[in-house]
Enzyme design. Structure first.
Site, PDB file in Angstrom:
ATOM      1  N   LYS A   8     -15.361   2.678  -1.070  1.00 30.19           N
ATOM      2  CA  LYS A   8     -15.762   1.389  -1.614  1.00 30.19           C
ATOM      3  C   LYS A   8     -16.811   1.564  -2.710  1.00 30.19           C
ATOM      4  O   LYS A   8     -17.518   2.578  -2.742  1.00 30.19           O
ATOM      5  CB  LYS A   8     -16.363   0.513  -0.503  1.00 30.19           C
ATOM      6  CG  LYS A   8     -15.396   0.056   0.557  1.00 30.19           C
ATOM      7  CD  LYS A   8     -16.124  -0.766   1.620  1.00 30.19           C
ATOM      8  CE  LYS A   8     -15.179  -1.265   2.699  1.00 30.19           C
ATOM      9  NZ  LYS A   8     -14.244  -2.283   2.193  1.00 30.19           N
TER      10      LYS A   8
ATOM     11  N   ARG B 215      -6.558  -2.852  10.246  1.00 26.26           N
ATOM     12  CA  ARG B 215      -5.222  -3.127  10.793  1.00 26.26           C
ATOM     13  C   ARG B 215      -4.686  -1.939  11.579  1.00 26.26           C
ATOM     14  O   ARG B 215      -3.858  -2.094  12.468  1.00 26.26           O
ATOM     15  CB  ARG B 215      -4.285  -3.522   9.657  1.00 26.26           C
ATOM     16  CG  ARG B 215      -4.018  -2.464   8.637  1.00 26.26           C
ATOM     17  CD  ARG B 215      -3.475  -3.006   7.332  1.00 26.26           C
ATOM     18  NE  ARG B 215      -4.515  -3.717   6.591  1.00 26.26           N
ATOM     19  CZ  ARG B 215      -4.304  -4.338   5.433  1.00 26.26           C
ATOM     20  NH1 ARG B 215      -3.091  -4.341   4.896  1.00 26.26           N
ATOM     21  NH2 ARG B 215      -5.278  -4.942   4.805  1.00 26.26           N
TER      22      ARG B 215
END
Length: 504
Positions: free
Chosen positions: A266, A340
């Site tokens: 990130k 996920r």
């Protein structure tokens, strides 16, 4: 914080022992019997007559050592029609006025004849605005508000709403506490210890480590955790309030205790906020704390896959293929789509082991949800219309709203790959939906809902911090499920067995 519900007339409220008093004034009070002569009512009517209190909800006027009122400080605040939204607005405004004048250890919230929904809103609002994080602040001031008395016209009429609100407050504050903690004070092991602390309240807790998870075949969860020095924890909580044969509701909370993005790193700006990436897990802990207080007649299981997502020599790489608990293979195209991956193993495990009546996962899953819905509503996806409607209604009832988004099969096309059964990302377009479509592959025919709380779990900027959402929504939903379960007629065979075992 301690809460107490009291039946208090205006006269009794004026003489109640508290450091401060907040008097909520609905529009209907303007038309009440003018013959009432208690000090609070007289003062409020005079302030309105003099034009010192505008009619808009949230407008307030303050007094200090008002004659005939025992509380040292007093705030009179408009709450409009007395609805939940206006009450929350009023309490927030009044608390800001009190806070500016210094600490108030004990507070009386005088609500009069406001309805149960307003009482619940007031309890939640005062807890929300008075919360203060202190765990890692060396010279932090202790929480100024220790006890809140809630004065109403008829305590019996609002007792149920009050009890639920107090349970929600305690659960929400537990969720906020853990989500606010820096990642080095909220490791997967720390989260497991927080779950184990619930055992003393009657919650069954099981904690698994890397070896147990590997034996189960949870390759997706293992892949996310393998770049970190912190060992993963897979936490299973069980609340048993109904019979063994009653299928539970399963709550699955994303527990990424810090998310660097892994190899798909990130940007540095605001990466500190990735300590909030375990807000789903924190909300599950909060819900179970509330269940321990409310003791509803249903069964609930909570599953928290907890780990860090870190870069390193052992970290999973873009293009790697892993085998999930369900047996499906996953090509990891982006290591920053890790939530996920841990959720899919937990969902498949919940379905196989517990055969729940419904599964709900809670996750700070996608930035795309923030773009779509901002910070007002959580994103809701569901395979079952009744489940979706129940969650929508629960959220609206407690001021923790969500919004249903689509699950059309066409969205799954973006997840196709030549190298595995499914890819973990599908591009930028409809990213919030394709993330939900990925999870849907692992729930089978079980009624399932997905709450993307990326925009609602925390507040950024100067007031940065966790909100504790969606604990209120989930607690209300579970309360409603318990009520529905209780309303179902007992099967004849069950009634016969109970009659046979009844003592004379």
């Amino acid at each position: 914080m301690d809460f107490e519900l009291c039946t208090l007339t205006p006269h009794a409220a004026a003489s109640h022992d508290a450091d401060a008093l907040i008097l909520l004034w609905p529009d209907a009070a303007d038309r009440a019997d003018p013959a009432l002569a208690d000090p609070l009512t007289l003062w409020a009517r005079q302030a309105i007559a003099d034009g010192d209190l505008a009619a808009d909800a949230g407008q307030w006027v303050a007094a200090y050592r008002l004659p005939g009122v025992r509380a040292r400080r007093l705030v009179l605040v408009r709450c409009g029609d007395g609805g939940a939204r206006r009450v929350r607005q009023a309490v927030a405004g009044a608390w800001a006025a009190l806070k500016a004048g210094g600490p108030a250890g004990t507070l009386l919230l005088q609500l009069g004849a406001l309805p149960p929904v307003a009482v619940a809103a007031a309890v939640q609002a005062i807890a929300q605005v008075s919360y203060r994080y202190t765990t890692t602040v060396t010279e932090a001031k202790p929480r100024s508000l220790r006890r809140v008395a809630v004065g109403v016209a008829d305590a019996a009429a609002v007792q149920t709403a009050f009890d639920e609100a107090v349970a929600i407050v305690h659960g929400q504050e537990l969720a906020r506490e853990w989500a606010n903690r820096p990642a080095n004070h909220a490791t997967p092991t720390d989260l497991a210890e927080a779950a184990l602390a619930l055992k003393k309240h009657g919650i069954a807790v099981e904690v698994m480590g890397p070896k147990e998870v590997a034996k189960l075949g949870m390759g997706a969860l293992l892949a996310v955790s393998q770049g970190s020095a912190q060992p993963l924890r897979f936490i299973v909580l069980q609340y048993r309030g109904a019979g063994k044969r009653v299928a539970p509701v399963a709550l699955v909370g994303k527990g990424i205790t810090f998310d660097t993005g892994g190899i798909s790193l990130k940007p540095a700006a605001e990466m500190d906020e990735m300590k909030f990436d375990m807000s789903g897990a924190a909300s599950v802990l909060g819900v179970f704390a509330a269940l321990a207080r409310l003791r509803p007649a249903l069964n609930v299981v909570g599953l928290i896959p907890a780990c860090e997502n870190m870069p390193g020599g052992r970290a999973v790489k873009p293009g790697d293929v892993v085998r999930s608990f369900s047996g499906q293979t996953i090509e990891i195209l982006n290591t920053d789509a890790e939530g996920r991956l841990i959720l899919c193993d937990a969902l498949a495990y919940a379905r196989q082991r517990f055969q729940p009546s419904a599964m709900i996962d809670i996750a700070t899953l996608t930035g795309a949800c923030v773009i779509a819905l901002g910070h007002v509503r959580s994103g809701l996806f569901a395979t079952d219309d009744a489940l979706a409607q129940a969650l929508l209604q629960a959220g609206d009832a407690v001021g923790d709203p969500c919004w249903r988004l689509p699950l059309d099969d066409e969205y799954a096309e973006a997840l196709k790959t030549s190298f595995a059964d499914v890819a973990n990302v599908g591009g930028r377009a409809a990213g919030v939906v394709t993330a939900a479509k990925f999870l849907q592959r692992f729930v089978g025919d079980t009624a399932w809902a997905h709450l993307d709380i990326a925009g609602t779990a925390w507040t950024g900027g100067k007031e940065k911090g966790a909100t504790g959402r969606p604990v209120p929504l989930l607690v209300r939903f579970l309360q409603q499920q318990a009520a529905s379960l209780a309303a179902k007629p007992t099967p004849p065979a069950a009634r016969t067995r109970r009659a046979a075992t009844r003592r004379p």
